[in-house]
Design a protein around this motif. Structure first.
Motif, mmCIF file in Angstrom:
data_model
loop_
_atom_site.group_PDB
_atom_site.id
_atom_site.type_symbol
_atom_site.label_atom_id
_atom_site.label_comp_id
_atom_site.label_asym_id
_atom_site.label_seq_id
_atom_site.Cartn_x
_atom_site.Cartn_y
_atom_site.Cartn_z
ATOM 1 N N CYS A 1 -70.897 98.283 52.609
ATOM 2 C CA CYS A 1 -69.717 97.774 51.903
ATOM 3 C C CYS A 1 -69.400 96.345 52.336
ATOM 4 C CB CYS A 1 -68.507 98.660 52.170
ATOM 5 S SG CYS A 1 -68.753 100.393 51.777
ATOM 6 N N SER B 1 -66.980 93.617 53.704
ATOM 7 C CA SER B 1 -65.831 93.672 54.610
ATOM 8 C C SER B 1 -65.702 92.356 55.368
ATOM 9 C CB SER B 1 -66.002 94.822 55.608
ATOM 10 O OG SER B 1 -65.033 94.768 56.631
ATOM 11 N N VAL C 1 -62.256 98.306 53.984
ATOM 12 C CA VAL C 1 -63.132 99.126 54.822
ATOM 13 C C VAL C 1 -62.395 99.575 56.083
ATOM 14 C CG1 VAL C 1 -65.204 99.095 56.281
ATOM 15 C CG2 VAL C 1 -65.290 98.169 53.959
#
Length: 312
Positions: free
Chosen positions: A200, A202, A230
């Motif tokens: 992800c 972040s 996150v």
């Protein structure tokens, strides 16, 4: 006029050992901290602890020495049955210390010691039934029942970190699946963040580059405060599981006070607020307003002070 007798408290952690000289009313007179270096073995660690105690207590009359240690502790015999950090097994700590110091020695689990410290001198004062949870590298806890430290039939009560919150969750160091500790401890929060940024986007990635160090728990909380999604998911998951566990304990033994300590609880007030919110959501309506959740007052000194005063 100098007080006649004093106490010595020892908090043996995985990284540091804190040793304090205390008055019988909980005042810290002076303190020494040293590296644990538990990999060197119990005998070498004990020798350094003895040396530090002798230096700290020179000129003072010592009533006794209380030692708080992580892991499974046989308090009746002063034995560390198992300390996973260094794989210490059946270490006769009380006997080893007594052989060199010739004082009354009490060896207790460090979370139990911290519970007693908070109850008598910290955030748990004036309570009758108290639950203590320390959220740090790992998660531990203790129970005060009818103003006494409750340790259970085999002195094993208080392993809050190993309450199962997700039977399909990751494997804990204890071998079980989905313990609270694998979601809410400092080490777990850091590990979840490291895993998450592989998949992800972040701000943690940029923070890691700017600070030129690996992601740690403090960094995750800083990202959480800055609105990183996150970090938010990881921290709020941790708070949710803590709140669920607290709600279950509230309904099980009806404490009037819950004290949360450990390094993770120093991070941000939003974490505490989320825990309070979740606890109230999951507890039955009849239990609301019967308890108060408080932040530790003693933090890193809780186990040291508590261990010393368990010998009084």
């Amino acid at each position: 006029m100098q007080q006649k007798e004093y106490l010595v408290g020892v908090d043996m952690g995985g990284t540091k050992i804190a040793i304090g000289l205390l008055s019988v009313d909980g005042e810290m007179i002076k303190e020494i901290r040293l590296d644990t270096k538990g990999h060197e073995g119990p005998e070498i660690v004990v020798n350094r602890v003895v040396e530090a105690i002798n230096a700290l207590s020179e000129g003072y009359e010592i009533r006794g020495i209380g030692v708080g240690v992580p892991g499974i502790v046989d308090t009746d015999h002063g034995i560390i049955r198992y300390w996973s950090t260094f794989d210490w097994r059946n270490v006769h700590l009380g006997q080893m210390l007594n052989a060199q110091l010739d004082k009354k020695i009490t060896v207790v689990n460090d979370a139990s010691a911290a519970t007693w410290g908070e109850f008598n001198f910290g955030a748990g004062q004036q309570s009758k039934n108290m639950l203590f949870m320390t959220i740090s590298t790992g998660i531990g806890g203790g129970i005060i029942f009818e103003r006494k430290l409750y340790t259970g039939s085999n002195r094993l009560a208080g392993e809050i970190g190993h309450v199962t919150v997700n039977p399909n969750g990751p494997t804990c160091n204890c071998g079980k699946l989905g313990c609270l500790e694998v979601y809410a401890s400092g080490v777990s929060i850091q590990r979840h963040a490291v895993d998450a940024i592989k998949k992800c986007t972040s701000m943690l990635v940029e923070m890691e580059k700017q600070e030129q160090r690996p992601i740690d728990t403090k960094m995750v909380f800083a990202a959480y405060e800055s609105g990183d999604l996150v970090a938010q998911e990881i921290i709020e998951q941790a708070a949710t599981y803590v709140g669920i566990v607290l709600a279950n304990f509230i309904q099980t033994f009806n404490p009037d006070c819950i004290v949360l300590g450990g390094g993770v609880m120093k991070t941000t007030s939003r974490f505490m607020e989320k825990i309070e919110e979740v606890t109230e959501t999951y507890v039955l309506p009849s239990y609301r307003n019967t308890y108060e959740i408080r932040r530790s007052q003693l933090f890193e000194n809780a186990a040291l002070i508590g261990a010393a005063h368990l010998i009084v």
